[in-house]
Scaffold this motif. Structure first.
Motif, PDB file in Angstrom:
ATOM      1  N   GLY A   1     -29.037 -73.768 -38.827  1.00 18.14           N
ATOM      2  CA  GLY A   1     -28.768 -74.229 -37.477  1.00 18.14           C
ATOM      3  C   GLY A   1     -29.969 -74.912 -36.856  1.00 18.14           C
ATOM      4  N   VAL A   2     -31.155 -74.358 -37.098  1.00 16.79           N
ATOM      5  CA  VAL A   2     -32.378 -74.968 -36.579  1.00 16.79           C
ATOM      6  C   VAL A   2     -32.581 -76.352 -37.197  1.00 16.79           C
ATOM      7  N   MET A   3     -32.360 -76.452 -38.515  1.00 14.10           N
ATOM      8  CA  MET A   3     -32.581 -77.716 -39.197  1.00 14.10           C
ATOM      9  C   MET A   3     -31.482 -78.730 -38.915  1.00 14.10           C
ATOM     10  N   GLY A   4     -30.309 -78.265 -38.482  1.00 14.89           N
ATOM     11  CA  GLY A   4     -29.191 -79.169 -38.238  1.00 14.89           C
ATOM     12  C   GLY A   4     -29.524 -80.278 -37.261  1.00 14.89           C
ATOM     13  N   ALA A   5     -30.362 -79.969 -36.283  1.00 11.75           N
ATOM     14  CA  ALA A   5     -30.728 -80.982 -35.288  1.00 11.75           C
ATOM     15  C   ALA A   5     -31.412 -82.181 -35.929  1.00 11.75           C
ATOM     16  N   SER A   6     -32.098 -81.958 -37.046  1.00 16.83           N
ATOM     17  CA  SER A   6     -32.775 -83.058 -37.725  1.00 16.83           C
ATOM     18  C   SER A   6     -31.783 -84.046 -38.318  1.00 16.83           C
ATOM     19  N   TRP A   7     -30.558 -83.582 -38.569  1.00 17.90           N
ATOM     20  CA  TRP A   7     -29.528 -84.471 -39.134  1.00 17.90           C
ATOM     21  C   TRP A   7     -28.595 -84.985 -38.053  1.00 17.90           C
ATOM     22  N   GLY A   8     -28.824 -84.592 -36.802  1.00 18.31           N
ATOM     23  CA  GLY A   8     -27.931 -84.997 -35.739  1.00 18.31           C
ATOM     24  C   GLY A   8     -26.730 -84.085 -35.602  1.00 18.31           C
ATOM     25  N   VAL A   9     -26.787 -82.904 -36.229  1.00 14.83           N
ATOM     26  CA  VAL A   9     -25.700 -81.931 -36.156  1.00 14.83           C
ATOM     27  C   VAL A   9     -26.131 -80.802 -35.233  1.00 14.83           C
ATOM     28  N   THR A  10     -25.265 -80.391 -34.297  1.00 14.19           N
ATOM     29  CA  THR A  10     -25.638 -79.335 -33.365  1.00 14.19           C
ATOM     30  C   THR A  10     -25.865 -78.025 -34.112  1.00 14.19           C
ATOM     31  N   PRO A  11     -26.735 -77.142 -33.590  1.00 14.58           N
ATOM     32  CA  PRO A  11     -27.019 -75.877 -34.262  1.00 14.58           C
ATOM     33  C   PRO A  11     -25.783 -75.045 -34.547  1.00 14.58           C
ATOM     34  N   ALA A  12     -24.832 -74.997 -33.596  1.00 10.58           N
ATOM     35  CA  ALA A  12     -23.631 -74.176 -33.803  1.00 10.58           C
ATOM     36  C   ALA A  12     -22.824 -74.674 -34.995  1.00 10.58           C
ATOM     37  N   ILE A  13     -22.674 -75.984 -35.111  1.00  8.05           N
ATOM     38  CA  ILE A  13     -21.927 -76.558 -36.241  1.00  8.05           C
ATOM     39  C   ILE A  13     -22.637 -76.241 -37.553  1.00  8.05           C
ATOM     40  N   ALA A  14     -23.957 -76.433 -37.581  1.00 11.22           N
ATOM     41  CA  ALA A  14     -24.715 -76.185 -38.799  1.00 11.22           C
ATOM     42  C   ALA A  14     -24.670 -74.704 -39.191  1.00 11.22           C
ATOM     43  N   ARG A  15     -24.742 -73.803 -38.208  1.00 12.09           N
ATOM     44  CA  ARG A  15     -24.672 -72.367 -38.498  1.00 12.09           C
ATOM     45  C   ARG A  15     -23.316 -72.005 -39.103  1.00 12.09           C
ATOM     46  N   VAL A  16     -22.254 -72.573 -38.526  1.00 11.93           N
ATOM     47  CA  VAL A  16     -20.904 -72.301 -39.035  1.00 11.93           C
ATOM     48  C   VAL A  16     -20.780 -72.793 -40.475  1.00 11.93           C
TER      49      VAL A  16
END
Length: 253
Positions: free
Chosen positions: A37-52
């Motif tokens: 989730g933390v790294m998701g922001a680097s790809w333009g993906v929100t933390p919640a989406i990346a965590r899921v």
């Protein structure tokens, strides 16, 4: 970002990241989801989406919205939105709930991660190009035209001339990069996987020598060769490869 990563790493060093009652496997999955989730922001993906996405990938089975929500500590609204967006990004897919033993009515909905990594990777790139790449290219092109028109109307304005020249070259760079990025989603996942696996087997110094060699060749010759090779059938390409290997070994002696 670095502070968030440091927090996640600190949690990981504690084994179960402060998750009492969770099994070791579940604690690891949840730690992974937090880091993803933390790294998701680097790809333009929100933390919640990346965590899921990370949690569903690590579970490797269909889960209902409630199961995802409770595992990740999300509200009903946050979980529903994250799952819907993850589906839009092509990271998860809806499937029928298969564990409705003794329950009446139609099967419920569950969510399963797209575990073909090359497939969802291509989808993320395609989605980011649509959301980020295409709009910025359009803005840059509009500003380049605006600067060119203004410079033409004010030929003695050195500042405008410098800006026009810079924007003109920058737009070319961004277009080239955007086109290269746009080719990735068009590749079949297995083609992309094989290409990168082959590249992984080539030493760095070999790749750098090839780029150096390319710099010494005429552009038209390179383009003509690429066009000719692209039109070969697989059988003809295999024959040409063997022939070319023999010719190169002979010439290099």
């Amino acid at each position: 970002m670095n502070q968030k990563l440091a927090t996640v790493k600190s949690q990981e060093s504690n084994g179960t990241a402060g998750r009492p009652g969770a099994s070791t496997a579940e604690a690891i999955r949840l730690d992974l989801a937090d880091a993803w989730g933390v790294m998701g922001a680097s790809w333009g993906v929100t933390p919640a989406i990346a965590r899921v996405q990370a949690y569903l990938m690590a579970r490797q089975e269909p889960l209902t919205e409630r199961e995802v929500r409770e595992a990740l500590g999300l509200s009903h609204r946050a979980a529903s939105l994250a799952l819907a967006e993850a589906e839009n990004w092509g990271l998860v897919q809806r499937v029928s709930e298969t564990r409705r033993v003794g329950r009446r009515g139609p099967a419920g909905t569950a969510f399963l991660a797209v575990n073909d990594h090359w497939q969802w990777f291509g989808r993320v790139i395609a989605e980011r190009k649509i959301r980020e790449g295409d709009p910025i290219v359009a803005v840059l092109e509009a500003k380049a035209k605006e600067a060119a028109d203004a410079s033409a109307a004010n030929p003695d304005d050195a500042e405008l001339t410098a800006l026009k020249d810079w924007l003109s070259s920058f737009v070319v760079f961004v277009r080239l990069f955007d086109r290269a990025v746009g080719l990735v989603p068009q590749l079949e996942p297995r083609e992309l996987e094989r290409a990168l696996q082959l590249l992984d087997r080539v030493p760095d110094d070999t790749v750098l020598r090839l780029f150096d060699l390319l710099g010494g060749l005429d552009d038209d010759d390179v383009l003509e060769l690429v066009e000719a090779v692209s039109r070969l059938s697989p059988k003809a390409a295999r024959r040409a490869t063997k022939l070319m290997s023999g010719v190169v070994r002979t010439v290099s002696r």
